[in-house]
Design an enzyme around this catalytic site. Structure first.
Site, PDB file in Angstrom:
ATOM      1  N   GLY A 168       0.832  -1.202   0.000  1.00  0.00           N
ATOM      2  CA  GLY A 168       0.000   0.000   0.000  1.00  0.00           C
ATOM      3  C   GLY A 168       0.861   1.243   0.000  1.00  0.00           C
ATOM      4  N   SER A 169       0.314   2.321   0.529  1.00  0.00           N
ATOM      5  CA  SER A 169       1.012   3.605   0.469  1.00  0.00           C
ATOM      6  C   SER A 169       2.159   3.667   1.482  1.00  0.00           C
ATOM      7  CB  SER A 169       0.027   4.746   0.735  1.00  0.00           C
ATOM      8  OG  SER A 169      -0.479   4.634   2.045  1.00  0.00           O
ATOM      9  N   THR A 170       3.131   4.505   1.186  1.00  0.00           N
ATOM     10  CA  THR A 170       4.270   4.669   2.092  1.00  0.00           C
ATOM     11  C   THR A 170       3.808   5.207   3.440  1.00  0.00           C
ATOM     12  OG1 THR A 170       5.853   4.885   0.293  1.00  0.00           O
ATOM     13  CG2 THR A 170       6.455   5.929   2.382  1.00  0.00           C
ATOM     14  N   CYS A 214       1.994   0.646  -8.195  1.00  0.00           N
ATOM     15  CA  CYS A 214       3.096   1.198  -7.407  1.00  0.00           C
ATOM     16  C   CYS A 214       4.348   1.390  -8.258  1.00  0.00           C
ATOM     17  CB  CYS A 214       3.362   0.313  -6.206  1.00  0.00           C
ATOM     18  SG  CYS A 214       3.486  -1.411  -6.654  1.00  0.00           S
ATOM     19  N   GLU A 217       3.745  10.724  -5.213  1.00  0.00           N
ATOM     20  CA  GLU A 217       3.059   9.656  -5.941  1.00  0.00           C
ATOM     21  C   GLU A 217       1.611  10.078  -6.199  1.00  0.00           C
ATOM     22  OE1 GLU A 217       2.411   5.853  -3.917  1.00  0.00           O
ATOM     23  OE2 GLU A 217       2.993   4.870  -5.785  1.00  0.00           O
TER      24      GLU A 217
HETATM   25  P1  ADP Z   1      -4.764   4.229   0.002  1.00  0.00           P
HETATM   26  O1  ADP Z   1      -4.474   5.435   0.858  1.00  0.00           O
HETATM   27  O2  ADP Z   1      -4.331   4.413  -1.373  1.00  0.00           O
HETATM   28  O3  ADP Z   1      -6.148   3.672   0.154  1.00  0.00           O
HETATM   29  P2  ADP Z   1      -3.473   2.573   1.923  1.00  0.00           P
HETATM   30  O4  ADP Z   1      -2.039   2.273   1.959  1.00  0.00           O
HETATM   31  O5  ADP Z   1      -3.985   3.470   2.997  1.00  0.00           O
HETATM   32  O6  ADP Z   1      -3.787   3.093   0.492  1.00  0.00           O
HETATM   33  O7  ADP Z   1      -4.330   1.235   1.959  1.00  0.00           O
HETATM   34  C1  ADP Z   1      -3.838  -0.049   1.718  1.00  0.00           C
HETATM   35  C2  ADP Z   1      -4.393  -0.990   2.762  1.00  0.00           C
HETATM   36  O8  ADP Z   1      -3.983  -0.523   4.045  1.00  0.00           O
HETATM   37  C3  ADP Z   1      -5.914  -1.061   2.818  1.00  0.00           C
HETATM   38  O9  ADP Z   1      -6.288  -2.410   3.082  1.00  0.00           O
HETATM   39  C4  ADP Z   1      -6.253  -0.182   3.997  1.00  0.00           C
HETATM   40  O10 ADP Z   1      -7.468  -0.522   4.609  1.00  0.00           O
HETATM   41  C5  ADP Z   1      -5.086  -0.456   4.919  1.00  0.00           C
HETATM   42  N1  ADP Z   1      -4.819   0.590   5.926  1.00  0.00           N
HETATM   43  C6  ADP Z   1      -5.062   1.922   5.830  1.00  0.00           C
HETATM   44  N2  ADP Z   1      -4.674   2.558   6.958  1.00  0.00           N
HETATM   45  C7  ADP Z   1      -4.167   1.616   7.794  1.00  0.00           C
HETATM   46  C8  ADP Z   1      -3.571   1.643   9.099  1.00  0.00           C
HETATM   47  N3  ADP Z   1      -3.443   2.762   9.789  1.00  0.00           N
HETATM   48  N4  ADP Z   1      -3.151   0.474   9.614  1.00  0.00           N
HETATM   49  C9  ADP Z   1      -3.262  -0.673   8.924  1.00  0.00           C
HETATM   50  N5  ADP Z   1      -3.808  -0.769   7.699  1.00  0.00           N
HETATM   51  C10 ADP Z   1      -4.260   0.358   7.133  1.00  0.00           C
END
Ligand code: ADP
Length: 494
Positions: free
Chosen positions: A245-247, A301, A398
């Site tokens: 997922g995101s950084t 990504c 990004e």
């Molecule tokens: P975006 O911001 O592009 O949706 P994220 O990286 O936030 O990407 O999301 C990728 C995954 O991480 C999703 O399954 C999301 O529910 C989960 N996620 C988002 N915030 C948290 C957090 N604080 N802790 C754990 N998982 C999270």
């Protein structure tokens, strides 16, 4: 240019319980969140609600962890003969293949990804299970040369309860990268799909119920990142989190892991350079560069969003790139000919179009795209900025949409300096006909993956992950087996 079209009727979604909110899979049972809370998943091609889904919080995560822990300790999975474990993974691959078209349609419905792409993604998901089904019988230990009076050996053992937290851009593929190696090495698993795209994870889990997995070995917990996701990241009885997922979220997960020092693998964002040298095959480089930021509407990504082009071929390349971009057909994700679907959500749409405005404000010139698409869905035209300086926000942050920046350079040293001038380091691409330049440049780029005369191709044998703030650890290949096991050394005095 304005485009207008209507999106066709989506497929039926009467799986799992056939009505009401979709439950999740915990300990072999389909259950709703203890709180009764749900969240909505939306079709990004038309903005309409598809379904309500159980919104887990820490109470539900506790139950999933307890179920996964029980299944691990009972060891019917962990201690299963490796040949038998291998067979179950193979059955899982076959179950996915048997339901391939249905899963592809569901993925297109929930994430807006064109059907031609989701069909490939489902095939790739099945292949991941096939690939890892070959491993249980081939994970070897070592006998260590410690001398004649001791027998010393090292073996790999399952970690325990492993969670996979996955994003919305490749829901099933990303889930398979976590689940297949985790199961191959004898762990039990909790999968947390992204809130935007949870449907395929649920149907996938239902389909896998046809295989011989003991209850609790694989669990699916649905919910929001700040709820279910954060509860998983901080849970004291989870041994490992593998996250894509995101950084920003990756950093939160790493921070939350310190409580029990759980193992963490992170596959994060990027701002990948695509370097086009004057000697390149310009048509090929243009097609690769266009696919590098247009495929999946740029929601990958590894997207090559900084296109670095040598001065002497700048105009010729820009023209070829714009032509290659125009070949992308925006449309209904269910049309076989569509190559560009909507971005995943209204939030993502606002973010991407916001960056187009930012790029203009910063002085970037739009060379192509940038016009609104007339639709109730979240469609964004492929957009190319030229005259971009690497210090601009559109070159540093990004965007996760089909937006790229064309950045000129004069020689290879300057290209390397610009390419590496980023907090990220996931991928990079080089377009050249000179094999020596390809190798020397590949060495100088600070990125986990380097493509030459291609873009975006991955293979299950190809360790994948990022340098710098793009990641932590590697996935795929044998590296995933290491990432889902502990190494134990045993010394016996003879
Ligand atoms: P975006 O911001 O592009 O949706 P994220 O990286 O936030 O990407 O999301 C990728 C995954 O991480 C999703 O399954 C999301 O529910 C989960 N996620 C988002 N915030 C948290 C957090 N604080 N802790 C754990 N998982 C999270």
């Amino acid at each position: 240019m304005m485009r207008n079209f209507e999106v066709a009727a989506p497929p039926k979604i009467d799986f799992v319980d056939g009505g009401g909110a979709k439950p999740m899979l915990i300990g072999g049972e389909w259950v709703h969140a203890k709180s009764g809370r749900t969240f909505t998943t939306v079709n990004p091609a038309n903005g309409e609600t598809i379904a309500e889904i159980a919104a887990a919080d820490s109470e539900d995560v506790d139950l999933a962890v307890a179920a996964a822990r029980r299944a691990f300790e009972e060891s019917t999975w962990r201690d299963l003969n490796p040949h038998a474990r291998s067979k179950v993974l193979l059955d899982m691959a076959e179950a996915i293949e048997a339901h391939a078209e249905e899963l592809a349609q569901l993925e297109s419905l929930d994430g807006g990804i064109p059907i031609a792409i989701t069909r490939g993604m489902v095939a790739s998901t099945a292949l991941t299970f096939r690939y890892y089904s070959g491993w249980p019988t081939k994970i070897l230990g070592t006998v260590n040369p410690v001398g004649d009076s001791v027998h010393c050996y090292s073996v790999r053992e399952a970690l325990g309860v492993c969670a996979g937290i996955v994003p919305w851009n490749g829901p099933l593929v990303m889930a398979s990268w976590k689940i297949a190696p985790a199961l191959a090495t004898g762990n039990t698993v909790i999968l947390k799909p992204a809130e935007q795209t949870s449907l395929t994870a649920l149907r996938f889990a239902e389909i896998l119920g046809e295989c011989d997995l003991p209850p609790g070995v694989m669990n699916v917990v649905t919910g929001l990142g700040e709820g279910a996701g954060a509860a998983i990241a901080a849970h004291p009885d989870i041994d490992k989190v593998s996250f894509t997922g995101s950084t920003m979220t990756g950093k939160k997960i790493l921070g939350a892991s310190v409580g029990n020092l759980k193992r963490v693998t992170l596959e994060l964002g990027g701002k990948s350079p695509h370097i086009v040298l004057a000697d390149a095959d310009i048509e090929l480089a243009a097609r690769n560069a266009a696919s590098g930021f247009c495929v999946m509407s740029g929601q990958v990504c590894v997207a090559g969003t900084r296109i670095l082009v040598q001065d002497s071929v700048h105009d010729e390349f820009a023209e070829a790139l714009i032509k290659a971009m125009s070949a992308y057909k925006i449309g209904d994700p269910f049309d076989d000919g569509t190559t560009l679907g909507p971005v995943v959500s209204k939030q993502q749409f606002d973010r991407v179009t916001g960056y187009v405005t930012t790029g203009k404000d910063e002085g970037g010139r739009i060379a192509a795209g940038g016009e609104p698409v007339n639709s109730s869905g979240y469609f964004v035209e492929p957009t190319l900025f030229e005259g971009v300086d690497n210090r601009m926000r559109i070159a540093r942050e990004e965007i996760f949409g089909p937006v790229a920046a064309l950045i000129p350079f004069s020689d290879v040293d300057e290209a390397v300096r610009i390419a590496n001038d980023t907090p990220y380091g996931l991928a990079a691409a080089i377009a050249t006909r000179d094999v020596s330049t390809a190798h020397t440049l590949a060495r100088r780029l600070r990125a986990g993956v380097v493509w030459v005369n291609t873009h975006g191709e991955l293979d299950l044998t190809f360790p994948f992950g990022g340098f710098k703030q793009s990641g932590h650890g590697r996935e795929l290949g044998a590296q995933s087996l290491d990432a889902f096991t502990e190494l134990k050394s045993v010394m016996i005095r003879l």
